[in-house]
Scaffold this motif. Structure first.
Motif, PDB file in Angstrom:
ATOM      1  N   ASP A 239     -37.888  40.858  65.459  1.00  0.00           N
ATOM      2  CA  ASP A 239     -38.105  40.639  66.892  1.00  0.00           C
ATOM      3  C   ASP A 239     -38.245  41.961  67.640  1.00  0.00           C
ATOM      4  O   ASP A 239     -38.878  42.025  68.699  1.00  0.00           O
ATOM      5  CB  ASP A 239     -36.942  39.832  67.492  1.00  0.00           C
ATOM      6  N   ARG A 240     -37.640  43.023  67.093  1.00  0.00           N
ATOM      7  CA  ARG A 240     -37.710  44.337  67.751  1.00  0.00           C
ATOM      8  C   ARG A 240     -38.526  45.349  66.968  1.00  0.00           C
ATOM      9  O   ARG A 240     -39.169  46.225  67.539  1.00  0.00           O
ATOM     10  CB  ARG A 240     -36.297  44.892  67.953  1.00  0.00           C
ATOM     11  N   TYR A 241     -38.482  45.237  65.656  1.00  0.00           N
ATOM     12  CA  TYR A 241     -39.171  46.212  64.795  1.00  0.00           C
ATOM     13  C   TYR A 241     -40.077  45.450  63.824  1.00  0.00           C
ATOM     14  O   TYR A 241     -39.643  45.055  62.739  1.00  0.00           O
ATOM     15  CB  TYR A 241     -38.164  47.049  64.014  1.00  0.00           C
ATOM     16  N   PRO A 242     -41.331  45.204  64.195  1.00  0.00           N
ATOM     17  CA  PRO A 242     -42.207  44.336  63.398  1.00  0.00           C
ATOM     18  C   PRO A 242     -42.453  44.864  61.978  1.00  0.00           C
ATOM     19  O   PRO A 242     -42.559  46.072  61.752  1.00  0.00           O
ATOM     20  CB  PRO A 242     -43.517  44.329  64.198  1.00  0.00           C
ATOM     21  N   LEU A 243     -42.498  43.923  61.056  1.00  0.00           N
ATOM     22  CA  LEU A 243     -42.911  44.198  59.681  1.00  0.00           C
ATOM     23  C   LEU A 243     -44.240  43.491  59.431  1.00  0.00           C
ATOM     24  O   LEU A 243     -44.477  42.395  59.960  1.00  0.00           O
ATOM     25  CB  LEU A 243     -41.881  43.665  58.682  1.00  0.00           C
TER      26      LEU A 243
END
Length: 574
Positions: free
Chosen positions: A68-72
């Protein structure tokens, strides 16, 4: 607070080389550092900046929180979307619709005797004005309920029965057994049965005027013009899941016939009207009660999400409302546990067995190298897709071959403990090798391409106890047969569809079965079997939620484990 819309790594669903279980693989320096801090049971992969974590609900939630904060970059999008929907969708709270049904009396033309729940099934068909989906579990007598209806309702003849090829003779036998002939002046002829024409050729010619026409799905399009001229009043689609795709020729043929002005009654029969995805119910309902679920676009917009392959999957929080809509207007669904108190349980058990992983990995390498070559020279998307499907089929066959010696050992040991056993497999080469390796038990056999008479002879020998072992192709032996002599069913190979397995199980688990049925699914360790099994569980979950108010609870596993312990003890003592 730091946020970032740039991908910090990749996420992929993989088979871990060492643990041989399906896991999540995360790559990327920042992603690995974050996962290592937040997931205690993570372990490092083969390469630098690579970490592996177990696939479970808590880890999926943790991954979602991070992403939700650090996309993969998600490399396994379909699986990830399915896991997210399953993890976060609220459970359906709607109670199931309960029909108020009477024990209806069959008409004078019916010569059989109905069980109480079958009389209620007749009442449902009468109240539905013969436009209904009878979705009772397999083995509860949908055929006899249908015949009781056409003998009770007014102006049902001529009747068209559309069914799988292997069931045509069975329909003819059941008609002769349960229906009396009615003369033109309305007099019941006790000693005679309605006239029946089985259509076995695709060559167009005038059809004789008879009471009932029986045809298989594959010939229907070729003979639809002939059938349109005989004044049909009723159309019965047996194993109606054959119409789950609205793009097929057989669907178009049935749709055209069902729309004839002379057709008054449309009945669909199937214990498994949904095979792989919940959206498959729409084409079936659109034939039985057009417009009930709206257009396919409207249906999908309300009930489904569409994955990246364009497949419509019914949302988990919409499954109960879809089930209620079906039950309220068109569908009657009873499970064996609801209506047959004397019928024993059915127990499923997944047994991981050894496999020749050296052979499997060596052959798998050859398959993927060939696939890569074919993909490079493929001229269009169709060729690429066909190449991919060939590779998948080849993998399924080598998985079957890799575990075959251990399958044979399992079958031999379970036969020493109990009497009659049914073994289902998928590939003809596996079927042949099983027959050869288990020759000492004089097995009977069902496989595609058999004549109707030979097929019935093999079934009769098994049911009479002349042979204690039946080896059957899973798609040849999953409909139209009764194997209640056995209480053990072994799946030597897995099919992609949970409905195929259920149909096969219910050749044993049906009226007449007095024992608990044990279904053993043999999973080859180190092969893609475990992945297939997981897919089956997810598909089965969606189907159960739509068809029934709750998913199957696999009770009595301790009984299955006890038998496995007996087998293991027997192996160790040799």
């Amino acid at each position: 607070m730091e946020t970032s819309m740039e991908n910090i790594g990749t996420l992929e669903y993989v088979l871990d080389k060492y643990s041989k279980i399906w896991c999540w693989k995360i790559t990327g320096d920042r992603a690995v550092n974050m996962i290592s801090r937040l997931v205690p049971e993570a372990w490092y992969g083969e390469n630098v900046n690579e970490v592996i974590i177990t696939d479970n609900t808590e880890n999926v939630k943790q991954l979602k929180l991070i992403m939700d904060r650090y996309p993969l970059e998600i490399l396994s999008k379909t699986i990830w979307q399915r896991k997210i929907v399953k993890t976060y969708a609220p459970k359906p709270a709607l109670p199931p619709i309960k029909h108020k049904l009477k024990k209806a009396k069959a008409g004078d033309q019916f010569r059989g005797k109905l069980l109480n729940f079958q009389k209620e099934g007749l009442d449902f068909l009468l109240k539905s004005s013969g436009n209904a989906l009878l979705a009772d579990e397999m083995g509860l007598g949908k055929t006899v309920q249908t015949l009781s209806y056409v003998s009770t309702e007014k102006q049902t003849f001529p009747v068209l029965v559309v069914a799988p090829l292997v069931t045509l003779n069975n329909w003819e036998r059941e008609i002769g057994k349960f229906l009396k002939k009615k003369s033109r002046n309305g007099r019941i002829l006790e000693s005679e049965s309605p006239s029946v024409t089985i259509i076995r050729t695709g060559k167009s010619k005038e059809l004789p005027l008879t009471d009932i026409y029986i045809i298989n799905y594959e010939l229907l399009l070729k003979r639809s013009e002939d059938l349109m001229k005989v004044g049909l009043r009723t159309i019965v689609c047996d194993e109606v899941h054959n119409l789950r795709s609205k793009t097929t020729q057989k669907y178009k043929a049935v749709k055209k016939l069902a729309a004839l002005p002379s057709i008054l009654y449309r009945i669909g029969l199937s214990g498994t009207p949904i095979y792989n995805r919940g959206s498959e119910i729409w084409p079936i309902i659109d034939i039985i009660k057009p417009g009930l679920l709206g257009s396919f676009k409207e249906f999908c917009e309300y009930f489904c999400y569409v994955n990246e392959k364009g497949k419509a999957i019914v949302l988990e929080n919409k499954r109960a409302s879809l089930r209620n809509e079906l039950q309220k207007h068109v569908m009657l669904r009873r499970k064996k546990s609801d209506v047959l108190k004397e019928l024993k349980d059915k127990v499923r058990y997944k047994e991981v067995i050894a496999a020749d992983t050296d052979y499997y990995l060596e052959e798998l390498d050859k398959i993927w190298k060939k696939l890569e070559e074919e993909q490079k020279v493929a001229e269009n998307e169709f060729s690429k897709s066909a190449s991919y499907h060939r590779a998948i089929q080849s993998e399924r066959q080598i998985a079957g071959l890799a575990k075959l010696p251990h399958v044979i050992n399992f079958v031999k040991n379970i036969m020493e403990i109990e009497e009659s056993v049914v073994v289902f497999c998928h590939h003809k080469v596996i079927h042949k090798l099983l027959n050869e390796s288990l020759e000492e038990f004089s097995p009977v056999s069902i496989i595609g391409g058999q004549s109707d008479s030979l097929r019935q002879d093999q079934i009769d020998k098994f049911q009479k106890g002349e042979s204690k072992l039946m080896i059957a192709g899973i798609r040849a032996g999953n409909v139209g047969i009764n194997l209640t002599r056995a209480k053990y069913v072994i799946f030597a190979e897995l099919d992609w569809s949970p409905a195929i397995h259920r149909q096969a199980e219910d050749r044993l688990h049906r009226i007449g079965q007095k024992n608990t049925v044990f279904a053993y699914y043999l999973i080859g360790a180190g092969t893609l079997d475990d992945h297939v099994a997981n897919i089956l569980v997810d598909k089965s979950y969606e189907i159960d939620e739509i068809m029934d108010e709750s998913t199957d609870n696999y009770e009595n596993k301790d009984k299955a484990e006890l038998i496995l312990a007996q087998i293991q003890d027997k192996i160790n003592s040799k």
